[in-house]
Enzyme design. Structure first.
Site, mmCIF file in Angstrom:
data_model
loop_
_atom_site.group_PDB
_atom_site.id
_atom_site.type_symbol
_atom_site.label_atom_id
_atom_site.label_comp_id
_atom_site.label_asym_id
_atom_site.label_seq_id
_atom_site.Cartn_x
_atom_site.Cartn_y
_atom_site.Cartn_z
ATOM 1 N N LYS A 98 -0.701 12.066 6.076
ATOM 2 C CA LYS A 98 -0.282 10.831 6.752
ATOM 3 C C LYS A 98 0.378 9.851 5.779
ATOM 4 C CE LYS A 98 -3.558 7.804 7.443
ATOM 5 N NZ LYS A 98 -3.275 6.619 6.603
ATOM 6 N N LYS B 149 0.830 -1.209 0.000
ATOM 7 C CA LYS B 149 0.000 0.000 0.000
ATOM 8 C C LYS B 149 0.863 1.256 0.000
ATOM 9 C CE LYS B 149 -3.864 2.286 0.021
ATOM 10 N NZ LYS B 149 -4.768 2.360 1.163
#
Length: 293
Positions: free
Chosen positions: A242, A170
């Protein structure tokens, strides 16, 4: 198979709703309005996260970051001690490799498996079981959770036999997504500054070699943002603050330079500093073209 879904945000709610078609699902969120929305759709809810996970086989968690995950598991009213031995935590969030490896080790000591399964595709696709799901998990636990993973995904990729490998995959995915969104914003901002019709430009770009999913998906909302309006929030800008932080930290950990990703990260940080954190990530266009023409 009994499933608890903890975290009924944009993605979590849609996954919960879809899984409720084929499984026995209990949903929980700290937000009352989310719980009411779930109940109206016929999703069983619980008065607490601990109650939601009791006697379940798989606990699907959709939280924003590692701090939220640790609080959910081990904070006041944490669910780790309420989950049954032999059950699995199915983590769909992007929180970073090291954070997942740490949590996996703690859960293993309690007899609970961790399916590291970050997802990609957005809320609309989540509500149709049409996600890309990349999984890091030991084989036994992967097979145990596979009926749920199959239901969630149109593309399911088992990338490694250990928690953390899903996060690694990811991280690579988010490098590209974050760069693509920032690049789309820059291109459409430049089009506006060159007195081109941005909607015409977007249509033309999507018909040629510059086409990308992020350009087509974020482009219309970026144009709205560039006009001084607030587009619908489908993915918050602070999520990419983030995620791009995870990308650059992972690259630094292996001694690799990622200058393009680092530049994109700075754009999201600048947007966050301008108060755009809760806005749609397409509003990053206004970092490079803040003046409405």
């Amino acid at each position: 198979m009994k499933i608890a879904v903890i975290g009924l945000g944009a993605m979590g709610y849609q996954m919960c709703s879809w899984l409720n078609n084929d499984f026995t699902v209990t949903g929980y969120d700290i937000a009352t309005e989310k719980m009411e929305m779930a109940a109206k759709e016929g999703i069983k809810t619980a008065p607490s996260a601990r109650e939601a996970v009791k006697d379940t086989d798989v606990v699907l968690v959709a939280v924003r970051n590692s701090a939220q995950l640790n609080d959910l598991l081990y904070g006041e009213g944490g669910i780790a001690s309420a989950m049954r031995t032999g059950s699995c935590l199915l983590l769909t969030s992007t929180i970073g490799i090291e954070a997942v490896e740490t949590v996996a080790a703690k859960l293993k000591a309690d007899g609970i498996g961790l399916i590291d399964a970050p997802v990609s595709g957005g809320p609309a696709r989540a509500g149709k079981g049409d996600l890309l799901v990349v999984v890091g998990a030991i084989e036994e636990e992967y097979n145990f959770a596979k009926p749920v993973l199959d239901a969630m995904s149109s593309t399911l990729v088992w990338v490694g036999k250990a928690p953390g490998k899903g996060q690694a995959m990811k991280t690579v995915n988010q490098l590209l997504c974050g760069v693509h969104i920032a690049a789309a914003g820059e291109a459409l901002a430049l089009a506006g500054q060159l007195d081109l019709d941005q909607e015409v430009v977007l249509k033309a770009l999507m018909a040629g070699a510059a086409e990308s999913f992020m350009l087509g998906d974020r482009g219309p909302r970026a144009i709205v943002a560039s006009r001084g309006e607030e587009p619908e929030v489908k993915s918050r800008l602070d999520i990419f603050v983030k995620d791009m932080g995870i990308v650059t930290a992972a690259a630094k950990a292996v001694g690799m330079a990622v200058p393009v990703a680092a530049a994109a990260e700075q754009e999201y940080l600048l947007g966050f500093a301008k108060g755009q954190g809760a806005m749609d990530d397409s509003s990053v266009i206004n970092v490079v073209a803040p003046e409405v023409k």
